[in-house]
Design a protein around this motif. Sequence first.
Motif, PDB file in Angstrom:
ATOM      1  N   LYS A   2       0.606  -1.340  -8.475  1.00 23.00           N
ATOM      2  CA  LYS A   2       1.085  -0.845  -7.193  1.00 23.00           C
ATOM      3  C   LYS A   2       0.423   0.472  -6.846  1.00 23.00           C
ATOM      4  O   LYS A   2       0.216   1.318  -7.694  1.00 23.00           O
ATOM      5  CB  LYS A   2       2.595  -0.675  -7.221  1.00 23.00           C
ATOM      6  N   GLU A   8      -3.286   0.285   3.868  1.00 23.09           N
ATOM      7  CA  GLU A   8      -3.043  -1.137   4.102  1.00 23.09           C
ATOM      8  C   GLU A   8      -3.855  -1.927   3.092  1.00 23.09           C
ATOM      9  O   GLU A   8      -4.958  -1.519   2.718  1.00 23.09           O
ATOM     10  CB  GLU A   8      -3.489  -1.559   5.504  1.00 23.09           C
ATOM     11  N   PHE A 119       4.751  -6.220   9.163  1.00 22.60           N
ATOM     12  CA  PHE A 119       5.761  -6.380   8.116  1.00 22.60           C
ATOM     13  C   PHE A 119       5.173  -7.091   6.900  1.00 22.60           C
ATOM     14  O   PHE A 119       5.519  -6.783   5.760  1.00 22.60           O
ATOM     15  CB  PHE A 119       7.003  -7.129   8.635  1.00 22.60           C
ATOM     16  N   LEU A 120       4.254  -8.016   7.129  1.00 27.64           N
ATOM     17  CA  LEU A 120       3.628  -8.725   6.017  1.00 27.64           C
ATOM     18  C   LEU A 120       2.679  -7.799   5.258  1.00 27.64           C
ATOM     19  O   LEU A 120       2.678  -7.769   4.030  1.00 27.64           O
ATOM     20  CB  LEU A 120       2.888  -9.960   6.522  1.00 27.64           C
ATOM     21  N   LYS A 121       1.897  -7.021   5.994  1.00 23.71           N
ATOM     22  CA  LYS A 121       1.012  -6.052   5.354  1.00 23.71           C
ATOM     23  C   LYS A 121       1.813  -5.048   4.536  1.00 23.71           C
ATOM     24  O   LYS A 121       1.424  -4.675   3.428  1.00 23.71           O
ATOM     25  CB  LYS A 121       0.172  -5.315   6.400  1.00 23.71           C
ATOM     26  N   LYS A 122       2.955  -4.615   5.073  1.00 23.76           N
ATOM     27  CA  LYS A 122       3.797  -3.656   4.367  1.00 23.76           C
ATOM     28  C   LYS A 122       4.306  -4.268   3.058  1.00 23.76           C
ATOM     29  O   LYS A 122       4.300  -3.616   2.019  1.00 23.76           O
ATOM     30  CB  LYS A 122       4.970  -3.239   5.256  1.00 23.76           C
ATOM     31  N   ASN A 123       4.739  -5.519   3.109  1.00 25.15           N
ATOM     32  CA  ASN A 123       5.216  -6.175   1.896  1.00 25.15           C
ATOM     33  C   ASN A 123       4.093  -6.395   0.903  1.00 25.15           C
ATOM     34  O   ASN A 123       4.293  -6.256  -0.304  1.00 25.15           O
ATOM     35  CB  ASN A 123       5.897  -7.502   2.244  1.00 25.15           C
ATOM     36  N   LEU A 124       2.916  -6.733   1.379  1.00 32.28           N
ATOM     37  CA  LEU A 124       1.777  -6.921   0.487  1.00 32.28           C
ATOM     38  C   LEU A 124       1.365  -5.598  -0.158  1.00 32.28           C
ATOM     39  O   LEU A 124       0.928  -5.573  -1.301  1.00 32.28           O
ATOM     40  CB  LEU A 124       0.589  -7.539   1.228  1.00 32.28           C
ATOM     41  N   LYS A 125       1.512  -4.511   0.587  1.00 39.43           N
ATOM     42  CA  LYS A 125       1.153  -3.187   0.081  1.00 39.43           C
ATOM     43  C   LYS A 125       1.904  -2.860  -1.212  1.00 39.43           C
ATOM     44  O   LYS A 125       1.388  -2.191  -2.098  1.00 39.43           O
ATOM     45  CB  LYS A 125       1.420  -2.129   1.138  1.00 39.43           C
ATOM     46  N   THR A 126       3.125  -3.371  -1.334  1.00 37.90           N
ATOM     47  CA  THR A 126       3.947  -3.049  -2.507  1.00 37.90           C
ATOM     48  C   THR A 126       3.439  -3.725  -3.779  1.00 37.90           C
ATOM     49  O   THR A 126       3.832  -3.312  -4.875  1.00 37.90           O
ATOM     50  CB  THR A 126       5.418  -3.447  -2.281  1.00 37.90           C
ATOM     51  N   VAL A 127       2.581  -4.723  -3.651  1.00 37.83           N
ATOM     52  CA  VAL A 127       2.067  -5.400  -4.852  1.00 37.83           C
ATOM     53  C   VAL A 127       0.626  -5.032  -5.169  1.00 37.83           C
ATOM     54  O   VAL A 127       0.085  -5.479  -6.152  1.00 37.83           O
ATOM     55  CB  VAL A 127       2.206  -6.943  -4.749  1.00 37.83           C
TER      56      VAL A 127
END
Length: 128
Positions: A2, A8, A119-127
């Motif tokens: 992470k 992004e 929102f998808l980019k934000k969620n992907l950012k966490t991984v």
Amino acid sequence: MKNPNKEEPNISILVAYHKNDVIYRDTTYTPIHVGRSISPVSLEMMGDDTGDNISHKNGSFCELTALYWAWKNLKGVDFIGLCHYRRFFDFHNMIHPAYSYKMADVEKFDRYDLSIPDFLKKNLKTVV
């Protein structure tokens, strides 16, 4: 690993082509000629026959030759996607279900938002 400081994630979505058709490309979507090394046609786009590749196995592995090519040759990409044979993701639920995967003519590209939502980019950012 992470990385909370990363702005992004870098996302590349390949769009597989094996015959001449309407070509769409932008900063995320990249057309790729799959099986190019054994293809009887020459398409005006990048092929899966450069660098480390298995393009010659496309008859058995189909669009997986594009994923192999991306795995071995794309650098600095956090996520790799694949749209199967000229179909595109409808992340914004804008396309009528009867036409949800394939857009037959270039005029339709201007009607729909094919971008990856924040929102998808934000969620992907966490991984990443």
